[in-house]
Design an enzyme around this catalytic site. Structure first.
Site, PDB file in Angstrom:
ATOM      1  N   SER A  56       0.799  -1.228   0.000  1.00 45.35           N
ATOM      2  CA  SER A  56       0.000   0.000   0.000  1.00 45.35           C
ATOM      3  C   SER A  56       0.833   1.280   0.000  1.00 45.35           C
ATOM      4  O   SER A  56       0.308   2.341  -0.334  1.00 45.35           O
ATOM      5  CB  SER A  56      -0.928   0.010   1.218  1.00 45.35           C
ATOM      6  OG  SER A  56      -0.177  -0.152   2.401  1.00 45.35           O
ATOM      7  N   ASP A 341      -3.345   8.139   7.611  1.00 49.39           N
ATOM      8  CA  ASP A 341      -4.334   7.305   8.308  1.00 49.39           C
ATOM      9  C   ASP A 341      -3.575   6.579   9.420  1.00 49.39           C
ATOM     10  O   ASP A 341      -2.588   7.114   9.905  1.00 49.39           O
ATOM     11  CB  ASP A 341      -5.063   6.360   7.344  1.00 49.39           C
ATOM     12  CG  ASP A 341      -4.116   5.485   6.542  1.00 49.39           C
ATOM     13  OD1 ASP A 341      -2.931   5.345   6.934  1.00 49.39           O
ATOM     14  OD2 ASP A 341      -4.539   4.927   5.509  1.00 49.39           O
ATOM     15  N   HIS A 344      -0.223   4.858   6.906  1.00 50.46           N
ATOM     16  CA  HIS A 344       0.523   5.426   5.779  1.00 50.46           C
ATOM     17  C   HIS A 344       0.941   6.870   6.019  1.00 50.46           C
ATOM     18  O   HIS A 344       0.173   7.643   6.597  1.00 50.46           O
ATOM     19  CB  HIS A 344      -0.349   5.329   4.516  1.00 50.46           C
ATOM     20  CG  HIS A 344      -0.864   3.949   4.290  1.00 50.46           C
ATOM     21  ND1 HIS A 344      -2.149   3.559   4.610  1.00 50.46           N
ATOM     22  CD2 HIS A 344      -0.234   2.843   3.826  1.00 50.46           C
ATOM     23  CE1 HIS A 344      -2.299   2.275   4.331  1.00 50.46           C
ATOM     24  NE2 HIS A 344      -1.156   1.810   3.864  1.00 50.46           N
TER      25      HIS A 344
END
Ligand SMILES: *[C@@H]1O[C@H](CO)[C@@H](O)[C@H](O)[C@H]1NC(C)=O
Ligand SMILES: *[C@@H]1O[C@H](CO)[C@@H](O)[C@H](O)[C@H]1NC(C)=O
Ligand SMILES: *[C@@H]1O[C@H](CO)[C@@H](O)[C@H](O)[C@H]1NC(C)=O
Ligand SMILES: *[C@@H]1O[C@H](CO)[C@@H](O)[C@H](O)[C@H]1NC(C)=O
Length: 377
Positions: A56, A341, A344
């Protein structure tokens, strides 16, 4: 356990709502994604192509079409991105975008789907998938994703396509030899596997030392298979400080220290073995130029100057993603929040990380080469 289950159900509910609301917008963006390649820099990039493998931290939309709870193609993700939410796990650009920009590419490296639809594969493809790991099963508790083995299969398909376009295997390999490759894999094998004993057996099967060895063995095969597909200039990202994720703090507590040392220690055992692996690959594979990007160090250094590190800028329900359509912190460029978040980095910090991977500030940031030097070789 029960509370966790409840959270998952709650999360699933939130995402189902977000899914419905987003169906219309997705149809629209499907029409738009060919024009998604934004202009930045004029002139030739430093290398003809850049291929991205990862999780991610690098995903730019590959998870959008999968049945997966860990997606990022809804607001407030992308709130500061020119095209809005794209599937990047960021308010804006991610580390891969920063590196592509510094390499002089005129647009973002397309996701696999974008590359195929636009018939634009020669400049590189981004295969990264949120939640993915070195191991096939990693991250599966949140749904479908593209683990490293499958990202490599996708790459081999793209290599065949490039061979057809360029007319011969020889010219395809000449092209592929010149590209930059970045690979960012492994943190999910800890955060979304080893340290989730409610879903995975690995922590009962292996101690941290044995687990790192097993991961490195598998990673070694994967990196060799990337080399076999013509890659020579390969920057392998060390693992970030997973123990400092707001998610980890919320899940494990810290016993008074700033991060969950149990996780950071496990990650560093992996990183040390990865450095040996890279030296080994360079010594044994002809013309290979693997390099180690010390993301553990860069992650820590890049957070200095950011005042808030224990929670992210957007609101979450203990778990990773932002609550759909929630309002994030208002000023995202003032270096207050280190995280976007609960996992990240916020765009401002992702850009610092990308820049430092590209151009080392200390010799230990990247060795034997930083990405800038790798491009020149
Ligand atoms: C992972 O899955 C892929 C595709 O399904 C398969 O080819 C590969 O052998 C699997 N790897 C392992 C280690 O099980
Ligand atoms: C907190 O400290 C206790 C006692 O030293 C230890 O057993 C435990 O593993 C620690 N927890 C974390 C999350 O590091
Ligand atoms: C961080 O907090 C300190 C103390 O509250 C403040 O003086 C400083 O300006 C803050 N830094 C940033 C970047 O906002
Ligand atoms: C955000 O913070 C920065 C640095 O403190 C400041 O220059 C900028 O004007 C702020 N932006 C907004 C919209 O408040």
């Amino acid at each position: 356990m029960n509370q966790k289950f409840l959270l998952l159900v709650l999360k699933y509910f939130c995402f189902s709502m977000a899914e419905m609301l987003l169906k219309a917008s997705r149809m629209l963006s499907a029409l738009l994604f060919v024009s998604n390649l934004l202009p930045w820099v004029h002139g030739e990039p430093q290398v003809p192509c850049y291929f991205i493998f990862g999780d991610s931290l690098f995903d730019n939309g590959n998870n959008n079409l999968l049945l997966n709870l860990a997606k990022a193609n809804y607001l407030p993700y992308g709130i500061d991105f020119p095209k809005g939410p794209t599937g990047r796990y960021s308010n804006g650009r991610n580390i891969g975008d920063a590196i592509a920009e510094l390499l002089g590419f005129e647009g973002y490296i397309p996701s696999l789907k974008q590359a195929i639809v636009a018939n634009n594969v020669l400049q590189g493809v981004n295969y990264a998938s949120g939640g993915a790991g070195i191991r096939n099963e990693t991250g599966r508790q949140v749904g479908d994703l593209v683990p490293m083995d499958e990202q490599l299969q996708n790459h081999r398909t793209i290599v065949s396509r490039i061979t057809r376009i360029l007319g011969s295997k020889d010219s395809a390999f000449k092209h592929l030899n010149k590209c930059i490759y970045t690979v960012d894999m492994g943190i999910n094998d800890y955060i979304m596997n080893y340290f989730m004993p409610q879903f995975y057996y690995t922590s009962r099967q292996y101690n941290v030392e044995q687990y790192a060895t097993a991961l490195i063995q598998q990673y070694s095969e994967q990196l060799k298979s990337l080399y076999d597909a013509g890659a020579r200039k390969i920057a392998v990202m060390g693992l970030v400080r997973g123990g400092c994720f707001p998610f980890s703090l919320a899940t494990f507590g810290t016993n008074g220290s700033l991060c969950v040392e149990m996780i950071n220690n496990a990650v560093q055992i992996f990183n040390n073995k990865l450095i040996s692996l890279i030296n080994n690959l360079n010594a044994h594979l002809p013309h290979a130029r693997f390099t180690y990007i010390n993301l553990f160090q860069i992650d820590g250094a890049s957070a200095q100057g950011f005042n808030i590190t224990n929670i992210g800028c957007c609101r979450v329900i203990t778990f990773v993603p932002c609550i759909p359509f929630s309002s994030p912190c208002s000023n995202r460029t003032d270096h207050q929040y280190a995280y976007w978040d609960s996992v990240h980095p916020i765009e401002a910090r992702a850009l610092i990380i990308g820049r430092r991977a590209y151009e080392a500030q200390e010799p230990t940031d990247a060795f034997p080469f930083d990405i800038r030097r790798l491009a020149q070789l």
